[in-house]
Design a protein around this motif. Structure first.
Motif, short mmCIF file in Angstrom:
data_model
loop_
_atom_site.label_atom_id
_atom_site.label_comp_id
_atom_site.label_asym_id
_atom_site.label_seq_id
_atom_site.Cartn_x
_atom_site.Cartn_y
_atom_site.Cartn_z
N THR A 84 0.86 -1.18 0.00
CA THR A 84 0.00 0.00 0.00
C THR A 84 0.90 1.23 0.00
N SER A 85 0.28 2.38 0.00
CA SER A 85 1.06 3.62 0.05
C SER A 85 1.80 3.76 1.36
N HIS A 86 1.37 2.98 2.39
CA HIS A 86 2.01 3.05 3.70
C HIS A 86 3.18 2.08 3.82
N TYR A 89 3.79 -5.55 2.86
CA TYR A 89 3.55 -6.62 3.82
C TYR A 89 4.85 -7.29 4.24
N GLN A 165 -3.68 -9.22 4.34
CA GLN A 165 -2.57 -9.03 3.41
C GLN A 165 -2.33 -10.24 2.51
#
Length: 572
Positions: A84-86, A89, A165
């Motif tokens: 993700t943008s964060h 995994y 995830q």
């Protein structure tokens, strides 16, 4: 499904106290860290159960020096290359493992009081104990090992659900672990789940709730969706204590709520009973389908001919059968069985108090005891519907009978009810269907079944526990299609004609034996079983159950065929 549970009531270090003091998030009281550990991480003030990591949990439950980890299978870490943008995994996994925890479950073997056990203990510290491919594979391999070795399996759950995830691959772990549990069922390998806080989502909706026995720690929460999700979806305020262990017990979804200090003894008790299941009947031991012995000179044995049963008035038998002090199923369980573990709930709608049951050992052999329970005091009798079972009661009995069939242990049913509960809610829940399904199930059970009429045998509510290889009756018990009062009201148009109706119905033990409804009669002390309960229970042990439930090695097909012939002959 993945659930983010609310913050649980466990203990944390307060900022204004030294590090050797903790504060309970439930009662806000302070507790000395050493005492908290001595109390197995249970708050001494309010009883809130804190989380326990897998290693100390194994040490609490298993024998010292017996714990050995199972091999860890290699699986792909990040099968979807999830990002993700964060962040990704894979990086999250690395950070989690850097904290000293490698995955969301620890699988070990060990013993409890010398009895072997395979245990899978989930770890909420690692991604909230969520189930991804690695967790699912470890769980499944532990189940497969239990299957190969025929070793009982313990599942200690703590999870927020499936691991997002890993997408649908995580979802597939629900099916994989459930199939492995089905294999254990088919092979007769015992399983038990210990629900700890929290257990949600796909973990609750798969292997967790498929065990033979489900125990829960006090306050532990379990469900498919968490309270916040439910409230946001249906826009309703949930009841106090919703989804807690105590709520689940009342709703018939778990077998018991057990304090942490009592978990190891409870587990040992189950393992002892499961170990007392010989694969076959030793040479010379009586067969449940063989004719039983006649009465002994002392009268303690079974009476197999109507002429041996002392004559008496049918209405007197009705009054004795209904006496409030007459021993109940729980009375007999406490006297006759060792290691009795009561099991609760139908795993669907509730836990009917009018039917009780559980596993225990009788003369060293494991049995499943199920029976109607009336209680003695007015308050208790009212709380138990005077022994009149609801659909949940019959479905609980059916669940326990299916468990007995899986574990290959005999079933002993104790019948004492005026009839099935005649209420609006019972009809809504399918009372007729529940009774019919019980009759069908009992007719095909592949294990020995003995039913004993200990008090009233009222109509279909009694017969729902009465389709057995051998049906016995205590001397002052009765068994009939309808109560004498009901019969008198319908055929005499006068309920006061009940004594006359009782005699016409031929419902006492002597007449039941004469017509072949029962196979034998168990003598009672003078004045009835309630006059000398200890003597009544002793007579039951000597004359009936200790012999009737010791059959092993009987071909299941033969048992079912003989049972069918027993009931086929009525009316011919």
């Amino acid at each position: 499904m993945t659930v983010a549970p609310e913050r649980p009531a466990f203990l944390d270090r307060p900022a204004d106290r030294p590090t050797d003091w903790l504060r309970c998030r439930s009662c806000r009281g302070f507790v000395y860290r050493a005492r908290y550990e001595d109390e197995l991480r249970v708050c001494p003030s309010c009883g809130a159960h804190g989380r326990v990591e897998p290693e100390p949990r194994a040490a609490q439950l298993l024998d010292p020096g017996s714990v050995a980890p199972l091999p860890v299978p290699a699986v792909p870490d990040d099968p979807l290359s999830f990002a993700t943008s964060h962040g990704g995994y894979a990086a999250e996994l690395d950070r989690a493992r850097a904290r000293g925890v490698d995955e969301g479950v620890l699988c070990v073997r060990g013993t409890v009081q010398g009895h072997p056990l395979i245990a899978a203990i989930m770890d909420f510290r690692f991604f909230g104990g969520s189930m991804g491919g690695a967790v699912g594979e470890r769980l499944t391999r532990a189940m497969e090992l239990a299957l190969r070795e025929r070793t009982p399996l313990l599942l200690v759950t703590a999870s927020g659900g499936a691991r997002m995830q890993e997408g649908a691959l995580s979802l597939m772990q629900m099916a994989k672990t459930s199939r492995a549990m089905a294999d254990l069922d088919e092979a007769g390998v015992p399983t038990v789940t210990l629900v700890t806080d929290p257990t949600y989502g796909g973990v609750a909706a798969s292997f967790t709730t498929l065990a033979d026995v489900i125990l829960a720690e006090p306050g532990a929460r379990m469900g498919f969706a968490g309270p916040r999700v439910i409230e946001q979806t249906i826009r309703q305020r949930l009841p106090e204590g919703f989804q807690t262990a105590e709520f689940l017990l009342a709703e018939g979804l778990v077998d018991g709520v057990v304090q942490r200090s009592a978990l190891r003894p409870a587990l040992a008790r189950l393992l002892r009973m499961w170990a007392a299941r010989p694969a076959e009947r030793p040479a010379g031991e009586p067969d449940i389908t063989a004719p039983a012995a006649t009465a002994t000179a002392s009268g303690a044995g079974l009476l197999r001919r109507a002429e041996e049963v002392p004559a008496g008035d049918a209405w007197d038998a009705v009054r004795l059968a209904r006496h409030a002090d007459r021993p109940t199923t729980l009375d007999y369980a406490g006297y006759l069985l060792e290691d009795f573990q009561e099991l609760h709930g139908d795993r669907m709608t509730g836990d009917c108090p009018a039917i009780v049951g559980g596993l225990g050992t009788l003369d060293g052999r494991t049995v499943m005891l199920i029976g109607h329970e009336k209680g003695h005091s007015t308050r208790d009798r009212a709380a138990r519907n005077f022994g009149m079972a609801t659909p949940a009661g019959y479905r609980k009995a059916a669940r326990l009978m299916r468990t007995a069939a899986k574990l290959r242990v005999p079933v002993v049913d104790l019948i004492d009810t005026p009839g099935a509960y005649p209420g609006l809610e019972a009809e809504r829940r399918g009372q007729s269907i529940a009774i019919a399904e019980s009759l069908r199930l009992m007719s095909r059970l592949p294990v020995p079944v003995v039913s004993v009429v200990t008090g009233e045998g009222g109509s279909g509510g009694a017969l729902a526990l009465g389709v057995a290889d051998r049906v016995l009756a205590l001397r002052n018990s009765v068994y009939s299609v309808i109560s004498p009062e009901g019969c008198a009201a319908i055929l005499w148009n006068d309920a006061t004609a009940a004594p006359e109706a009782a005699r016409a119905l031929k419902l006492d033990a002597r007449e039941l034996l004469r017509h072949g409804i029962v196979d034998a009669v168990v003598p009672e002390p003078p004045g009835g079983a309630h006059a000398d309960p200890a003597a009544a229970r002793a007579a039951a042990r000597r004359g009936c159950w200790s012999r009737s439930t010791r059959s092993r090695g009987v071909d299941p097909a033969r048992l079912v065929a003989e049972r069918g012939r027993r009931f086929r002959r009525f009316g011919t």
